[in-house]
Design a protein around this motif. Structure first.
Motif, PDB file in Angstrom:
ATOM      1  N   UNK A  30       0.813  -1.220   0.000  1.00 50.27           N
ATOM      2  CA  UNK A  30       0.000   0.000   0.000  1.00 50.27           C
ATOM      3  C   UNK A  30       0.842   1.265   0.000  1.00 50.27           C
ATOM      4  N   UNK A  31       2.156   1.133  -0.164  1.00 50.33           N
ATOM      5  CA  UNK A  31       3.039   2.299  -0.019  1.00 50.33           C
ATOM      6  C   UNK A  31       3.737   2.597  -1.339  1.00 50.33           C
ATOM      7  N   UNK A  32       4.010   3.900  -1.554  1.00 51.26           N
ATOM      8  CA  UNK A  32       4.638   4.348  -2.801  1.00 51.26           C
ATOM      9  C   UNK A  32       6.026   3.741  -2.986  1.00 51.26           C
ATOM     10  N   UNK A  33       6.426   3.594  -4.264  1.00 54.38           N
ATOM     11  CA  UNK A  33       7.667   2.874  -4.522  1.00 54.38           C
ATOM     12  C   UNK A  33       8.939   3.537  -3.993  1.00 54.38           C
ATOM     13  N   UNK A  34       9.122   4.893  -3.998  1.00 55.15           N
ATOM     14  CA  UNK A  34      10.388   5.418  -3.460  1.00 55.15           C
ATOM     15  C   UNK A  34      10.623   5.000  -2.004  1.00 55.15           C
ATOM     16  N   UNK A  35       9.562   5.077  -1.191  1.00 57.21           N
ATOM     17  CA  UNK A  35       9.686   4.687   0.213  1.00 57.21           C
ATOM     18  C   UNK A  35      10.037   3.210   0.341  1.00 57.21           C
ATOM     19  N   UNK A  37      11.615   1.363  -1.799  1.00 56.32           N
ATOM     20  CA  UNK A  37      13.005   1.124  -2.194  1.00 56.32           C
ATOM     21  C   UNK A  37      13.931   1.487  -1.038  1.00 56.32           C
ATOM     22  N   UNK A  38      13.654   2.629  -0.394  1.00 57.10           N
ATOM     23  CA  UNK A  38      14.489   3.041   0.744  1.00 57.10           C
ATOM     24  C   UNK A  38      14.378   2.008   1.871  1.00 57.10           C
ATOM     25  N   UNK A  39      13.145   1.599   2.189  1.00 58.12           N
ATOM     26  CA  UNK A  39      12.949   0.614   3.271  1.00 58.12           C
ATOM     27  C   UNK A  39      13.659  -0.693   2.943  1.00 58.12           C
ATOM     28  N   UNK A  41      16.210  -1.195   0.876  1.00 59.90           N
ATOM     29  CA  UNK A  41      17.673  -1.053   0.935  1.00 59.90           C
ATOM     30  C   UNK A  41      18.159  -1.023   2.387  1.00 59.90           C
ATOM     31  N   UNK A  42      17.378  -0.333   3.235  1.00 67.66           N
ATOM     32  CA  UNK A  42      17.760  -0.279   4.647  1.00 67.66           C
ATOM     33  C   UNK A  42      17.770  -1.679   5.250  1.00 67.66           C
ATOM     34  N   UNK A  43      16.743  -2.451   4.944  1.00 61.98           N
ATOM     35  CA  UNK A  43      16.680  -3.841   5.444  1.00 61.98           C
ATOM     36  C   UNK A  43      17.905  -4.609   4.975  1.00 61.98           C
ATOM     37  N   UNK A  44      18.253  -4.443   3.695  1.00 60.88           N
ATOM     38  CA  UNK A  44      19.413  -5.162   3.139  1.00 60.88           C
ATOM     39  C   UNK A  44      20.685  -4.757   3.870  1.00 60.88           C
ATOM     40  N   UNK A  45      20.837  -3.431   4.128  1.00 60.93           N
ATOM     41  CA  UNK A  45      22.064  -2.952   4.779  1.00 60.93           C
ATOM     42  C   UNK A  45      22.162  -3.497   6.203  1.00 60.93           C
ATOM     43  N   UNK A  94      12.236  -5.018  -4.386  1.00 61.17           N
ATOM     44  CA  UNK A  94      12.413  -3.562  -4.548  1.00 61.17           C
ATOM     45  C   UNK A  94      12.751  -3.199  -6.000  1.00 61.17           C
ATOM     46  N   UNK A  95      13.412  -4.102  -6.698  1.00 64.09           N
ATOM     47  CA  UNK A  95      13.686  -3.826  -8.119  1.00 64.09           C
ATOM     48  C   UNK A  95      12.359  -3.783  -8.888  1.00 64.09           C
ATOM     49  N   UNK A  96      11.474  -4.767  -8.602  1.00 60.91           N
ATOM     50  CA  UNK A  96      10.167  -4.799  -9.267  1.00 60.91           C
ATOM     51  C   UNK A  96       9.380  -3.525  -8.966  1.00 60.91           C
ATOM     52  N   UNK A  97       9.394  -3.129  -7.677  1.00 55.56           N
ATOM     53  CA  UNK A  97       8.648  -1.939  -7.280  1.00 55.56           C
ATOM     54  C   UNK A  97       9.261  -0.671  -7.873  1.00 55.56           C
ATOM     55  N   UNK A  98      10.603  -0.681  -8.009  1.00 56.34           N
ATOM     56  CA  UNK A  98      11.304   0.474  -8.578  1.00 56.34           C
ATOM     57  C   UNK A  98      10.802   0.744  -9.998  1.00 56.34           C
ATOM     58  N   UNK A  99      10.550  -0.349 -10.741  1.00 57.38           N
ATOM     59  CA  UNK A  99      10.057  -0.205 -12.110  1.00 57.38           C
ATOM     60  C   UNK A  99       8.536  -0.241 -12.171  1.00 57.38           C
ATOM     61  N   UNK A 100       7.927   0.020 -10.978  1.00 58.71           N
ATOM     62  CA  UNK A 100       6.465   0.099 -10.891  1.00 58.71           C
ATOM     63  C   UNK A 100       5.751  -1.125 -11.431  1.00 58.71           C
ATOM     64  N   UNK A 101       6.341  -2.273 -11.204  1.00 55.05           N
ATOM     65  CA  UNK A 101       5.668  -3.514 -11.595  1.00 55.05           C
ATOM     66  C   UNK A 101       4.809  -3.957 -10.415  1.00 55.05           C
TER      67      UNK A 101
END
Lengths: 305, 248
Positions: A30-35, A37-39, A41-45, A94-101
């Motif tokens: 339910x959340x926009x893709x930029x957020x 992607x940030x979330x 990446x943070x999880x990955x880090x 996050x890659x899928x969401x980045x490309x709005x899939x």
């Protein structure tokens, strides 16, 4: 048990990372893709920092790749495989969401990430839970402690730094997690104080009980050895009380005060600062509690010393 | 694979007689000597000399004091790997370095696979495994696997170094699954025990408890004291010599 910093960083950082992964999966659709992607990446880090830290605990880190081979019997092996699998899924998501899939597949994938995150944290906990030789760890409460702190740590991170995650429901979930996770921890500590060496004693270790009371007379060597350094770590009572108090104060009491400030002064500067501080304190509290998890648990080997 | 075998063809292990051991540490010394030069990498000593000596040992002797009815006893207690049937150290190993052999039940570490995570040492309730600080791999008792099958050694030397060297015959080596073996017979005729049975490890090695020389009733009796045993009256020629030597 010796509280090795590499192991404490491993389990706390990966706990927070997979905690973020869990909330990403539950709420992410339910959340926009930029957020997202940030979330993600943070999880990955966070999880990667934890996993890399665990490698520093190895005496032969170049052989670490072998640790993925024994999943049939070893929880440590399962943890490694599940961690890599979960991180890969988060990355793909996050890659899928980045490309709005967006589609049913992506929706299901998010749920799978949540499930995998939980199972990974569970398997981290099982590395310790499975050890009968450490009676304080050998309880169903141990996975609950790890999962509780993982969900709390991840949730608190989203609460503090990813405002898009915050809804009225999520606010209450955070409060419930704060109280719930620390309640489990306090229950775990209470049990640990009472369990001691569990069913084992110097009498069962030596089987000399029929000769009367048994006490160690002299150790095998004058000085310490690997066993006493690794399993014989003892925290002085005064330091134990201080550290326990500090963990609960930093991880529970201050975050509850900060939470109240956020709740009362919504959207003001004070509330925003309090919101960001909340995760920092929660994490310090979890970190100290994990240190205590090792430092205060006793190993049956020490019955011989 | 670090899964345990369902059963092993033989159960090679040690029987340790706590009634006989005098705590001389000869087995400890010979174990160290053999294993620093035998199978696998040497057994490292971080600091062999000086004020704070430290090193890796596969066999250590503890001493315990027991006390009952004002009677105390000192029991020397050798402790090495028990080669458990349900060895928790094996199943936790993530790399496949730890294994239990189907042919003889010996628990071993393949040092070329060990990554030195130390989890197996945590899993062992007895403290039988120690990390080698130089090689960075886990070390443990191999039951002298490089002696017991070694055809280059004279036959009498084909037993673990600790057993071979024990000057009081407190240590025995053999197949505990064979009821006709010396070790199985010892276990059958003496009171033998598993260490920490509550840990459910099913140890192969057995300990023979000290023989009770006085019954519980005797010990509890108010007339019983050690001094009375020492003051036994002798008679005849021996008594005469005794008195002579004591200058009475």
């Amino acid at each position: 048990m010796h509280p090795a910093i590499s192991i404490i960083v491993f389990s706390t950082f990966s706990g927070v990372g997979f905690g973020i992964g869990f909330w990403l999966g539950i709420l992410g659709n339910g959340i926009q893709s930029p957020t997202i992607v940030i979330a993600g990446l943070t999880a990955l880090v966070w999880a990667s920092v934890g996993l890399i830290s665990s490698v520093f605990h190895l005496r032969r880190p170049t052989r670490a790749i072998r640790a993925f081979s024994q999943w049939r019997s070893s929880w440590l092996s399962r943890e490694g495989i599940l961690a890599i699998l979960t991180l890969s899924c988060i990355f793909i998501y996050i890659v899928l969401r980045l490309f709005n899939i967006n589609g049913l597949g992506v929706l299901i994938m998010a749920w799978i990430i949540s499930l995998l995150s939980l199972v990974t944290v569970y398997s981290t906990a099982m590395i310790y839970t499975q050890l009968r030789a450490v009676p304080a760890w050998n309880t169903v409460l141990t996975p609950l402690v790890f999962i509780g702190f993982s969900l709390l740590g991840g949730g608190a991170f989203c609460f503090s730094f990813l405002p898009e995650f915050i809804s009225r429901d999520f606010m209450f979930v955070i409060l419930a997690l704060l109280v719930g996770a620390w309640a489990i921890w306090i229950l775990w500590s209470w049990r640990r104080d009472r369990i001691g060496m569990g069913a084992s004693s110097v009498e069962t270790a030596t089987q000399l009980g029929k000769l009367g009371t048994v006490k160690p007379f002299e150790p095998p060597h004058m000085g310490p050895n690997y066993l006493t350094r690794e399993m014989g770590y003892r925290l002085p009572k005064s330091k134990s009380t201080q550290s326990r108090g500090l963990a609960v104060a930093l991880g529970l009491i201050i975050p509850i005060l900060l939470y109240c400030i956020v709740f009362v002064y919504q959207d003001s500067g004070v509330a925003n600062v309090s919101r960001m501080l909340l995760f920092c304190f929660v994490f310090f509290g979890i970190f100290i509690s994990r240190w205590l998890f090792f430092a205060e648990s006793r190993h049956t080997t020490m019955l011989y010393y | 694979m670090t899964s345990l075998p369902k059963s092993t063809e033989r159960k090679l292990g040690l029987v340790i007689d706590l009634d006989v051991c005098v705590g001389c540490h000869a087995c400890v010394t010979n174990c160290k000597a053999w294993n620093t030069s035998g199978y696998g990498v040497p057994l490292a000593d971080e600091s062999p000399y000086g004020n704070d000596p430290s090193g890796v040992w596969l066999n250590r002797i503890h001493s315990f004091e027991t006390e009952q009815n004002d009677m105390s006893a000192l029991v020397h207690f050798p402790k090495s790997c028990l080669h458990c049937d349900d060895a928790p150290c094996v199943t936790v190993c993530p790399t496949g370095a730890s294994y239990k052999r189907v042919s003889d039940g010996i628990v071993l570490v393949d040092e070329s696979k060990c990554m030195g995570c130390g989890l197996c040492a945590w899993a062992c309730p007895y403290g039988a495994r120690e990390m080698d600080p130089v090689a960075g791999v886990m070390k443990k008792c191999t039951l002298c696997v490089d002696r017991i099958y070694n055809e280059n050694l004279p036959e009498e030397d084909r037993e673990p170094a600790c057993v071979r060297t024990c000057p009081t015959n407190a240590r025995f080596f053999g197949d505990l699954s064979d009821p006709d073996s010396e070790v199985a017979q010892l276990v059958a005729c003496r009171e033998s025990v598993d260490l920490m049975p509550e840990q459910e490890t099913s140890p192969v090695n057995q300990y023979l408890l000290p023989i009770e020389r006085y019954g519980a009733d005797e010990l509890a009796s108010p007339d019983f004291n050690l001094a009375s045993l020492a003051n036994q009256k002798s008679g005849g020629v021996l008594s005469w010599i005794d008195n002579l030597l004591n200058g009475n």
